[in-house]
Design an enzyme around this catalytic site. Sequence first.
Site, PDB file in Angstrom:
ATOM      1  N   HIS A  48       6.548  25.921  25.152  1.00  0.00           N
ATOM      2  CA  HIS A  48       7.567  26.263  26.095  1.00  0.00           C
ATOM      3  C   HIS A  48       8.353  24.817  26.010  1.00  0.00           C
ATOM      4  O   HIS A  48       7.688  23.792  26.545  1.00  0.00           O
ATOM      5  CB  HIS A  48       7.369  26.740  27.169  1.00  0.00           C
ATOM      6  CG  HIS A  48       8.577  27.289  28.121  1.00  0.00           C
ATOM      7  ND1 HIS A  48       8.795  28.650  28.418  1.00  0.00           N
ATOM      8  CD2 HIS A  48       9.447  26.522  28.787  1.00  0.00           C
ATOM      9  CE1 HIS A  48      10.007  28.656  28.843  1.00  0.00           C
ATOM     10  NE2 HIS A  48      10.504  27.396  29.367  1.00  0.00           N
ATOM     11  N   CYS A  56       7.593  30.247  31.407  1.00  0.00           N
ATOM     12  CA  CYS A  56       8.449  31.095  31.471  1.00  0.00           C
ATOM     13  C   CYS A  56       9.051  31.825  32.813  1.00  0.00           C
ATOM     14  O   CYS A  56       8.297  31.774  33.479  1.00  0.00           O
ATOM     15  CB  CYS A  56       8.119  32.273  30.494  1.00  0.00           C
ATOM     16  SG  CYS A  56       8.265  31.969  28.780  1.00  0.00           S
ATOM     17  N   CYS A  89       2.885  32.987  29.163  1.00  0.00           N
ATOM     18  CA  CYS A  89       3.457  31.570  29.401  1.00  0.00           C
ATOM     19  C   CYS A  89       3.769  31.280  30.898  1.00  0.00           C
ATOM     20  O   CYS A  89       4.315  31.783  31.398  1.00  0.00           O
ATOM     21  CB  CYS A  89       4.613  31.067  28.767  1.00  0.00           C
ATOM     22  SG  CYS A  89       5.223  29.601  28.846  1.00  0.00           S
ATOM     23  N   ASN A  94       3.986  19.566  40.048  1.00  0.00           N
ATOM     24  CA  ASN A  94       2.882  19.775  39.005  1.00  0.00           C
ATOM     25  C   ASN A  94       1.613  20.425  39.921  1.00  0.00           C
ATOM     26  O   ASN A  94       1.379  20.099  40.994  1.00  0.00           O
ATOM     27  CB  ASN A  94       2.201  18.744  38.384  1.00  0.00           C
ATOM     28  CG  ASN A  94       1.327  19.048  36.964  1.00  0.00           C
ATOM     29  OD1 ASN A  94       0.283  19.679  37.505  1.00  0.00           O
ATOM     30  ND2 ASN A  94       1.638  18.304  36.085  1.00  0.00           N
ATOM     31  N   ASP A  95       1.178  21.696  39.454  1.00  0.00           N
ATOM     32  CA  ASP A  95       0.026  22.451  40.294  1.00  0.00           C
ATOM     33  C   ASP A  95      -1.069  21.655  40.161  1.00  0.00           C
ATOM     34  O   ASP A  95      -2.139  21.778  41.301  1.00  0.00           O
ATOM     35  CB  ASP A  95      -0.079  23.753  39.639  1.00  0.00           C
ATOM     36  CG  ASP A  95       1.206  24.662  39.746  1.00  0.00           C
ATOM     37  OD1 ASP A  95       1.771  24.741  40.837  1.00  0.00           O
ATOM     38  OD2 ASP A  95       1.697  25.317  38.893  1.00  0.00           O
ATOM     39  N   ARG A 103       0.880  -1.363  -0.026  1.00  0.00           N
ATOM     40  CA  ARG A 103      -0.056  -0.037   0.044  1.00  0.00           C
ATOM     41  C   ARG A 103       0.949   1.207  -0.044  1.00  0.00           C
ATOM     42  O   ARG A 103       0.506   2.166  -0.396  1.00  0.00           O
ATOM     43  CB  ARG A 103      -1.129   0.054   1.156  1.00  0.00           C
ATOM     44  CG  ARG A 103      -1.882  -1.181   1.109  1.00  0.00           C
ATOM     45  CD  ARG A 103      -3.538  -0.773   1.839  1.00  0.00           C
ATOM     46  NE  ARG A 103      -3.049   0.041   3.115  1.00  0.00           N
ATOM     47  CZ  ARG A 103      -4.222   0.663   3.755  1.00  0.00           C
ATOM     48  NH1 ARG A 103      -5.106   0.453   3.095  1.00  0.00           N
ATOM     49  NH2 ARG A 103      -4.061   1.341   4.768  1.00  0.00           N
ATOM     50  N   SER A 137      -0.593  21.918  24.463  1.00  0.00           N
ATOM     51  CA  SER A 137      -0.965  23.410  23.991  1.00  0.00           C
ATOM     52  C   SER A 137       0.450  24.167  24.380  1.00  0.00           C
ATOM     53  O   SER A 137       0.562  25.391  23.393  1.00  0.00           O
ATOM     54  CB  SER A 137      -2.003  23.750  24.536  1.00  0.00           C
ATOM     55  OG  SER A 137      -2.062  23.805  26.032  1.00  0.00           O
ATOM     56  N   HIS A 194      11.936  30.291  25.637  1.00  0.00           N
ATOM     57  CA  HIS A 194      10.415  29.779  25.215  1.00  0.00           C
ATOM     58  C   HIS A 194      10.370  29.148  23.867  1.00  0.00           C
ATOM     59  O   HIS A 194       9.567  28.359  23.406  1.00  0.00           O
ATOM     60  CB  HIS A 194       9.557  30.982  25.298  1.00  0.00           C
ATOM     61  CG  HIS A 194       8.092  30.537  25.213  1.00  0.00           C
ATOM     62  ND1 HIS A 194       7.144  30.097  25.918  1.00  0.00           N
ATOM     63  CD2 HIS A 194       7.507  30.822  24.054  1.00  0.00           C
ATOM     64  CE1 HIS A 194       5.994  29.727  25.517  1.00  0.00           C
ATOM     65  NE2 HIS A 194       6.124  30.304  24.109  1.00  0.00           N
ATOM     66  N   ASN A 203       5.590  14.947  26.293  1.00  0.00           N
ATOM     67  CA  ASN A 203       4.484  15.137  25.258  1.00  0.00           C
ATOM     68  C   ASN A 203       4.852  16.471  24.338  1.00  0.00           C
ATOM     69  O   ASN A 203       4.639  17.576  25.288  1.00  0.00           O
ATOM     70  CB  ASN A 203       3.370  15.066  26.010  1.00  0.00           C
ATOM     71  CG  ASN A 203       2.191  14.616  25.295  1.00  0.00           C
ATOM     72  OD1 ASN A 203       2.548  13.514  24.407  1.00  0.00           O
ATOM     73  ND2 ASN A 203       0.945  14.916  25.455  1.00  0.00           N
ATOM     74  N   PHE A 261      -3.625   7.891  12.419  1.00  0.00           N
ATOM     75  CA  PHE A 261      -4.505   7.381  13.569  1.00  0.00           C
ATOM     76  C   PHE A 261      -4.529   6.123  13.928  1.00  0.00           C
ATOM     77  O   PHE A 261      -4.572   5.102  12.775  1.00  0.00           O
ATOM     78  CB  PHE A 261      -5.911   8.156  12.961  1.00  0.00           C
ATOM     79  CG  PHE A 261      -5.969   9.527  13.070  1.00  0.00           C
ATOM     80  CD1 PHE A 261      -6.397  10.330  14.148  1.00  0.00           C
ATOM     81  CD2 PHE A 261      -6.063  10.315  11.851  1.00  0.00           C
ATOM     82  CE1 PHE A 261      -6.596  11.579  13.950  1.00  0.00           C
ATOM     83  CE2 PHE A 261      -6.025  11.602  11.685  1.00  0.00           C
ATOM     84  CZ  PHE A 261      -6.214  12.443  12.857  1.00  0.00           C
ATOM     85  N   GLN A 280       8.134  15.786  31.765  1.00  0.00           N
ATOM     86  CA  GLN A 280       7.481  15.790  33.068  1.00  0.00           C
ATOM     87  C   GLN A 280       8.208  14.244  33.707  1.00  0.00           C
ATOM     88  O   GLN A 280       8.888  13.518  32.969  1.00  0.00           O
ATOM     89  CB  GLN A 280       6.079  15.390  32.826  1.00  0.00           C
ATOM     90  CG  GLN A 280       5.257  16.386  32.211  1.00  0.00           C
ATOM     91  CD  GLN A 280       3.782  16.026  32.490  1.00  0.00           C
ATOM     92  OE1 GLN A 280       3.090  15.923  33.381  1.00  0.00           O
ATOM     93  NE2 GLN A 280       3.123  16.181  31.167  1.00  0.00           N
ATOM     94  N   HIS A 311       9.492  21.661  27.573  1.00  0.00           N
ATOM     95  CA  HIS A 311       9.319  20.944  28.829  1.00  0.00           C
ATOM     96  C   HIS A 311       8.801  19.618  28.868  1.00  0.00           C
ATOM     97  O   HIS A 311       8.498  18.985  27.972  1.00  0.00           O
ATOM     98  CB  HIS A 311       8.421  21.774  29.830  1.00  0.00           C
ATOM     99  CG  HIS A 311       7.105  21.560  29.328  1.00  0.00           C
ATOM    100  ND1 HIS A 311       6.354  22.174  28.185  1.00  0.00           N
ATOM    101  CD2 HIS A 311       6.013  20.812  29.920  1.00  0.00           C
ATOM    102  CE1 HIS A 311       5.004  21.814  27.962  1.00  0.00           C
ATOM    103  NE2 HIS A 311       4.715  20.841  29.145  1.00  0.00           N
TER     104      HIS A 311
HETATM  105 ZN    ZN Z   1       7.486  30.088  28.079  1.00  0.00          ZN
END
Ligand code: ZN
Length: 344
Positions: A162, A54, A51, A76-77, A27, A159, A113, A151, A309, A166, A164
Amino acid sequence: MSFDPAEHPHQRFDPLSGRWCLVSPHRAKRPWLGQRDEPNVDAPLAYDPDCYLCAGNARTSGHVNPAYEGCFVFDNDFPALLEDTPAPTEIDPLFQISSARGTTRVICYSSDHSKTLAELDTGQISGIIDTWRDEATALGERYRYVQIFENKGAQMGCSNPHPHGQVWATDFLPDAIVTECQTQSDWLNVHGEPMLLQLAAREAGGPRVIVESEHWLAIVPWWAQWPFETLLLPRFAVGRLPDLTPAQQHDLAQVLKELTVRYDNLFETSFPYSFGWHGAPTDGDAHAGFQLHAHFYPPLLRSASVRKFMVGYEMLAEAQRDLTPEQAAEKLRAVSPIHYREGA
Ligand SMILES: [Zn+2]
Ligand SMILES: [Zn+2]
């Protein structure tokens, strides 16, 4: 007619996850319709007042980031795990439940950033590896498993551009790690050598290699599910990130740089992916045969906007790909090792 893996549909087995993947190379010969996107050369700002990562900015929790340089790590908040939480007591074979305690932290890679890992220099990347090692050491003393990951990109649901990643540490072994402990332990018992050390030796110089250095190997694995999935392997026996020597770490920074630059250059875009380290658990067991490694799972298929997908047959039956892992590796080898934004 004799079998040709570049022509005929077949399945490939992943001995690490224990899963099969359907490969349909015939294919991939269809003309590559899809669009050719313009290179993404927008120059984002080095500082974004809106941000929350930042330096000097306030986060939604009200905490204010320090005027950091290099890496900055904070709790993490809105953590997915809590350090101190009661354990469930019910036992029901149908509705099983188990305790989950842990901690989640955010690692800013740089105060800039506008830069992703691919655009940082190898000294800065080595600083990120230092931070990964420090977190793995400190959290590994308190938790049974430490997961370092990133990620990246809006297509992966991230989204904030910046740079980063985890780190999540847990008092339990997550599902994928339970499987990888079992498959690597079983392999060692049957074959007498760690699976991924054998793999690195077998793959070196081969058709699935993207970056090869003295100590590391980046390959599109034989069993890759995502089109441009890669596996980053040490060419020496090591279970965890804190156990790397300075020479192995120095080399790793260069390999991470080249691999992520090649990713960005493939479709001339900041390449989205989920990336993470798998190291041996810190639960007190020896975990003989468990080799440190990293997975990159990028969603893109044929341009900056045309993604793969995992739906339909893949959700219900088995992962499937058209482009063979060898063809994917060839495309990643064919692009420049110099970032397309450089000098642009
Ligand atoms: Zn930033
Ligand atoms: Zn793994």
